[in-house]
Design a protein around this motif. Structure first.
Motif, PDB file in Angstrom:
ATOM      1  N   LEU A 161       0.905  -1.366  -0.271  1.00 22.54           N
ATOM      2  CA  LEU A 161      -0.011  -0.012  -0.281  1.00 22.54           C
ATOM      3  C   LEU A 161       0.364   1.237  -0.152  1.00 22.54           C
ATOM      4  O   LEU A 161       1.772   1.452   0.730  1.00 22.54           O
ATOM      5  CB  LEU A 161      -0.776   0.450   1.400  1.00 22.54           C
ATOM      6  N   VAL A 162       0.910   2.171  -0.866  1.00 22.73           N
ATOM      7  CA  VAL A 162       1.969   3.666  -1.057  1.00 22.73           C
ATOM      8  C   VAL A 162       1.502   4.507  -0.716  1.00 22.73           C
ATOM      9  O   VAL A 162       0.155   4.934  -1.531  1.00 22.73           O
ATOM     10  CB  VAL A 162       2.164   3.185  -2.604  1.00 22.73           C
ATOM     11  N   ARG A 196       5.621   5.555   1.515  1.00 21.01           N
ATOM     12  CA  ARG A 196       5.824   4.903   2.141  1.00 21.01           C
ATOM     13  C   ARG A 196       5.130   3.620   2.093  1.00 21.01           C
ATOM     14  O   ARG A 196       4.233   3.470   1.543  1.00 21.01           O
ATOM     15  CB  ARG A 196       5.315   5.431   3.851  1.00 21.01           C
ATOM     16  N   LYS A 197       5.688   2.541   2.112  1.00 18.11           N
ATOM     17  CA  LYS A 197       5.075   1.525   1.649  1.00 18.11           C
ATOM     18  C   LYS A 197       4.591   0.121   2.749  1.00 18.11           C
ATOM     19  O   LYS A 197       5.773   0.434   3.547  1.00 18.11           O
ATOM     20  CB  LYS A 197       6.222   0.834   0.387  1.00 18.11           C
TER      21      LYS A 197
END
Length: 95
Positions: free
Chosen positions: A17-18, A23-24
Motif C-alpha cells: 500500500l503506497v 511509504r510502503k
C-alpha cells in the motif's frame, strides 16, 4: 478453508500500500470468492464449489463445468475438483 479458487487456483497476493509520501506497507489482495452451485451435464448432478468470480466467466466461456474440467490441468485444481474430474473421465470413458 484457504482463500483459493477451486478451479483456477487463484489465491491471495501480497503487495504494498503506497501512500502519498511513498511509504510502503504490506497489504493483501484477496480474490473475489463466491459459493456457487454448478450443474454437471455428464454426471447429472449439481456440484457446490468455492470459486473466483472471474473463474465463473471462464467456466461459461468454455461451455460449462464439464468442458472446463476436461481442459483444466490437474495441478491447478483442488482435491474436490480433481475427484470430480476423475468421476467425469470415468463416466465419459464408459459411454
Amino acid at each position: 478453508m484457504s482463500r483459493r479458487c477451486e478451479l483456477t487456483g487463484k489465491a491471495v497476493q501480497v503487495g504494498h500500500l503506497v501512500s502519498h509520501s511513498n511509504r510502503k506497507t504490506k497489504r493483501r489482495f484477496l480474490p473475489n470468492l463466491v459459493n456457487v452451485t454448478l450443474q454437471s451435464d455428464a454426471l447429472g448432478r449439481r456440484v457446490r464449489l468455492r470459486i473466483a468470480a472471474a473463474s465463473l466467466r471462464s467456466v461459461e466461456h468454455r461451455g460449462g463445468l464439464d468442458a472446463f474440467l476436461m481442459k483444466a490441468k490437474a495441478d491447478e485444481l483442488s482435491t474436490n475438483a480433481l475427484t470430480l474430474k476423475r468421476e467425469l473421465e470415468k463416466k465419459l470413458a464408459a459411454q
